[in-house]
Enzyme design. Structure first.
Site, PDB file in Angstrom:
ATOM      1  CG  ASN A  44      -1.990  -1.038   1.192  1.00  0.00           C
ATOM      2  OD1 ASN A  44      -2.320  -1.587   0.143  1.00  0.00           O
ATOM      3  ND2 ASN A  44      -2.552  -1.342   2.345  1.00  0.00           N
ATOM      4  N   GLY A 230      -5.685  15.213  13.931  1.00  0.00           N
ATOM      5  CA  GLY A 230      -4.554  15.580  13.099  1.00  0.00           C
ATOM      6  C   GLY A 230      -3.268  14.889  13.498  1.00  0.00           C
ATOM      7  CB  THR A 253      -8.773  -0.612   4.690  1.00  0.00           C
ATOM      8  OG1 THR A 253     -10.016  -1.165   5.112  1.00  0.00           O
ATOM      9  CG2 THR A 253      -7.747  -1.717   4.581  1.00  0.00           C
ATOM     10  CB  ALA A 254      -5.338   1.876   2.310  1.00  0.00           C
ATOM     11  CB  ALA A 255      -6.595   6.117   6.346  1.00  0.00           C
ATOM     12  N   GLY A 256      -3.717   5.090   6.837  1.00  0.00           N
ATOM     13  CA  GLY A 256      -2.375   5.291   7.382  1.00  0.00           C
ATOM     14  C   GLY A 256      -1.288   5.013   6.364  1.00  0.00           C
ATOM     15  CG  ASP A 257      -0.709   1.189   4.822  1.00  0.00           C
ATOM     16  OD1 ASP A 257       0.071   1.312   5.785  1.00  0.00           O
ATOM     17  OD2 ASP A 257      -1.395   0.167   4.633  1.00  0.00           O
TER      18      ASP A 257
END
Length: 330
Positions: A44, A230, A253-257
């Site tokens: 990701n 934030g 699901t992929a927000a941090g990535d």
């Protein structure tokens, strides 16, 4: 000479299940839909950095199976160099079962598969082309000793090392002095601070204090994301807060990535002003959570460059009177 983002990390096939609510112990719930897509923190983040405009080399392991071919194709279609993604005989491709409830929150179970077979030798071969100015991005879904070795090898080649300490580390094996930038969420930061002895005394229990004590303990810059509140970043004794951009989440699901991959791409372009880079990362992640899936949800740079989400994030960053720069270790 163009700089490159080298990503050493996990590659998974994600099985996404949409559920009305997470099941309690012993309870069965019916999913309304199922989707199988490419994912894994390493994959990701590589895709996010590539879609942000960086030249990206992926170093990882897949099984010689249909899921492995699906993941490799997804990486290639996003412009990621997969020349150092190996197919491991006798191992299945890593698999993640992702349950997403109404509102976008998720719970994830991962079977490592081929990711557990990534070796130091393979990492050294993939990073042999790294040079000063390049950036090496790591996570913790591959063997901890391999992650630590990758950081050490990358520093030996003069590269900048970024560690996304996710999932939260269980021991100090990955927390080496070879890290230039640590990216964590609040839960991961608490785990890291505890392991590093940075949760005792210091500047108090607030996020700012923990960022500072963790940075001192590990001798690196720390970025801590806090969801709707934030992110916080420091250099030395200064901490800057970057507000988030409110959106209606569909799947986180992929927000941090996405956030980490976009940040890596910005640093690889030489954007040393971290508040501005974090604002870009925040805007990209905000787009991601409005879509379903992992890699499929990650936006391209031209999808956020002129968006109101990006403009609001940049305005928030510009509101800070501090200018925070990343200085890498020699």
């Amino acid at each position: 000479m163009p700089t490159t983002v080298f990503v050493v990390g996990s590659l998974n096939a994600d099985q996404l299940l949409e559920v009305p609510a997470f099941p309690a112990a012993g309870e069965t719930v019916l999913a309304s839909d199922v989707l199988i897509t490419a994912g894994g923190k390493g994959g990701n983040q590589a895709v996010a950095a590539a879609r942000a405009g960086a030249a990206v080399v992926m170093i990882g392991a897949l099984g010689d199976d249909a899921h492995g071919r699906l993941v490799r194709r997804a990486l290639t279609e996003s412009g990621v160099d997969t020349g150092w993604v190996v197919a491991v005989d006798g191992a299945h491709t890593g698999t993640a079962v992702v349950a997403v409830e109404a509102g976008g929150e998720n719970r994830i179970i991962v079977a490592s598969g081929a990711n557990a077979r990534l070796t130091r030798e393979h990492v050294e071969a993939g990073l042999a082309g790294a040079a000063p100015g390049d950036l090496v991005l790591l996570q913790l879904e591959t063997p901890v000793e391999v992650v630590a070795h990758a950081a050490r090898f990358a520093k030996g080649r003069g590269a900048t090392v970024v560690l996304n300490a996710a999932p939260a580390p269980a021991d100090t094996g990955s927390l080496t002095t070879d890290i230039d930038l640590l990216v964590v969420n609040e839960g991961e930061m608490r785990a890291v601070a505890g392991l590093a002895g940075a949760d005792e005394g210091g500047d108090g229990p607030d996020v700012t204090g923990t960022v500072l004590t963790t940075s001192r303990a590990l001798d690196c810059v720390v970025v801590c994301t806090t969801g709707a509140d934030g992110a916080y970043v420091n250099v030395g004794d200064r901490v800057v807060h970057i507000p988030t951009v409110p959106v209606t989440a569909v799947d986180t699901t992929a927000a941090g990535d996405t956030y980490t991959g976009y940040l890596a791409a910005a640093l690889a372009r030489g954007e040393s002003d971290l508040p501005a880079a974090l604002a870009t990362a925040s805007a990209a992640a905000a787009v991601t959570v409005t879509r379903r899936g992992a890699m499929a949800s990650i936006p391209y740079a031209d999808e956020i460059g002129e968006s109101s989400t990006y403009a609001r994030a940049k305005t928030a960053a510009a509101g800070s009177t501090d200018s925070t720069e990343l200085t890498t270790k020699g």
